[in-house]
Design an enzyme around this catalytic site. Structure first.
Site, mmCIF file in Angstrom:
data_model
loop_
_atom_site.group_PDB
_atom_site.id
_atom_site.type_symbol
_atom_site.label_atom_id
_atom_site.label_comp_id
_atom_site.label_asym_id
_atom_site.label_seq_id
_atom_site.Cartn_x
_atom_site.Cartn_y
_atom_site.Cartn_z
ATOM 1 C CD GLU A 171 5.484 -0.710 11.907
ATOM 2 O OE1 GLU A 171 6.453 -0.989 10.887
ATOM 3 O OE2 GLU A 171 5.723 -1.463 12.975
ATOM 4 N NE ARG A 223 7.101 -0.186 2.419
ATOM 5 C CZ ARG A 223 7.023 -0.501 3.731
ATOM 6 N NH1 ARG A 223 7.656 -0.319 4.482
ATOM 7 N NH2 ARG A 223 5.970 -1.444 4.057
ATOM 8 C CB VAL A 266 3.686 -4.657 -1.632
ATOM 9 C CG1 VAL A 266 3.289 -5.854 -2.857
ATOM 10 C CG2 VAL A 266 5.104 -4.711 -1.349
#
Ligand code: MV4
Length: 445
Positions: free
Chosen positions: A287, A291, A294
């Protein structure tokens, strides 16, 4: 020009984004829940607005409260961080419609990549290798049986709107198919409101390798190499590193070039991560995350780049200012996610920190929001700190991480610092290719 950014997040990432904004001379607005009134991100911001009570749906996930706060404080941009609303296309669209700048990809791109069936179609079209499986969605059990006859067993049934490990079922025998198919559909429906599923061959023992991409609004794309995020437990990453030493220079160069081409073709803007499974020298697309992640600091360390500053510059309409051949990785970086959790049960362990002493030094970075006397609230994620080290090679980085962990003191609450020491000490981890996505769980028993 962006003059004031509202940060729609909390914790270490809110503090991290504020640092980048400050360095660019941009003001920040913090939002916080009542549970976070004494939080570091509130102290670090130029302004702070309480947006609701502790439960996330009433505060950090409350789009209207966030939008209203941005308008009332005169913010001209919103940075969503990771988690919460960071991949919510409706919120990104709301921000765009109000004439504010969304520091991330276009809402349209977020929506597209949120649909794993469409994302996989794009991957195939643009020459990215994928896991063999169904052509698009599988709408009936009969269709599912046909796919299995074609590709064989074992397979996984995945929810089209899934991600992060929800809505995925392993099917090893034909008589498990009906149950797995129905369970994936139901979980998709309940968790994401979408019962669309697709099928893939199950890869037995892969690594999780992801590539950091960056596009501007002028058609330029750069790939900041890869990260190996295989060291995980229950689909929660524990240690991430860059580069992935499992890759040969040739394999790395080839995947970087392919992704650079594909991501340019789709007109991608801002930060993104392309996730792959990697087995027997083959990449398989999983995928694309739209964004900041982390684990972005390990990439920052080896590429000597501030990805959050880049995100802000790009959102401002600036050009990338460098090309693929200008970016080069140096040394090796490792990130240890420090969680407030019980070392035996892994149950979150919030509470008051009565002693806090973080390591420092050359190539040692701690992204955190902790301070002496801070009470870690129980309402949110248990990740409280990230230790990131940069060494001249992987062994050097491991040694630095071990030294830093030995120095790290967090008293009053339980943490996984001892777990990190144990992992870094394991020969299989040190060897570096045996730690696939299943390794840590097997090691823990
Ligand atoms: C897979 C897989 C094996 N084969 N797909 C789990 C999370 C979701 N994003 C995708 N996942 C997987 N998909 C195929 N075709 C194994 C996993 C998987 C996994 C992937 C990455 C990191 C940790 C994982 C743990 C269990 C299963």
């Amino acid at each position: 020009m962006i003059k004031k950014i509202l940060i729609a997040n909390r914790g270490e990432i809110a503090v991290r984004i504020m640092r980048a904004a400050r360095e660019l001379g941009i003001k920040t607005v913090a939002v916080y829940s009542t549970a976070d009134k004494d939080s570091m991100h509130v102290k670090h911001a130029d302004e702070a607005v309480c947006i609701g009570p502790a439960p996330s749906p009433q505060s950090y996930l409350n789009m209207r409260a966030l939008m209203t706060t941005a308008l009332l404080t005169g913010a001209d941009a919103i940075h969503p961080g990771y988690g919460f609303l960071s991949e919510n296309a409706d919120f990104a669209e709301m921000v765009e419609e109000h004439g504010l700048i969304w520091i991330g990809p276009k809402s349209e791109t977020i929506r597209l990549m949120g649909d794993k069936v469409r994302a996989k179609e794009i991957a195939i079209k643009t020459g990215i290798p994928v896991v063999p499986g169904s052509k698009g969605a599988v709408n009936t059990l009969e269709e599912a049986k046909e796919v299995v006859k074609e590709i064989g067993l074992p397979i996984v049934v995945k929810a089209a709107s899934g991600g992060g490990g929800r809505g995925i079922r392993l099917v090893e025998t034909m008589d498990q198919l009906e149950e797995g198919y129905k369970a994936a559909r139901l979980e998709g429906k309940t968790v994401f409101g979408d019962d669309t599923v697709f099928i893939e061959r199950y890869l037995q023992n892969p690594k999780h390798i992801e590539l950091q991409v960056f596009g501007d609004n002028h058609g330029n794309v750069v790939v900041f190499g890869e990260r190996d995020c295989s060291t995980q437990r229950k689909k929660q990453k524990v240690i991430e590193e860059a580069p992935a030493i499992a890759l040969t220079p040739k394999v790395r160069e080839e995947i970087i070039n392919r992704i650079q081409k594909a991501v340019t073709e789709i007109g991608y803007a801002n930060a993104g991560t392309v996730e792959f499974l990697y087995e027997n020298e083959q990449f398989y697309f999983m995928e694309m995350n739209t964004r900041l992640q982390v684990e972005h600091p390990v990439t920052e360390m080896v590429y000597d780049v501030d990805l959050v500053k880049e995100q802000i510059r790009i959102a401002n309409g600036e050009k990338l200012g460098y090309t693929q051949k200008d970016v080069k990785a140096t040394g090796h970086a490792i990130e240890c996610r420090i969680n407030a959790e019980d070392p035996e049960t892994f149950i979150p362990s919030p509470g008051k920190i009565n002693e806090y002493d973080a390591p420092a030094g050359q190539g040692v970075r701690v992204d955190s929001f902790l301070y002496d006397g801070y009470t870690v609230p129980s309402s949110y994620d248990s990740m409280i700190s990230k230790l990131i080290v940069h060494g001249k090679d992987r062994n050097d980085a491991i040694k630095k991480a071990q030294d830093a962990l030995a120095k790290f003191q967090i008293k009053g609450i339980k943490t996984n610092i001892e777990l990190h020491k144990k992992i870094l000490d394991r020969p299989e981890f040190k060897e570096g290719t045996k730690n696939t996505i299943h390794w840590l769980e097997k090691f823990l028993g």
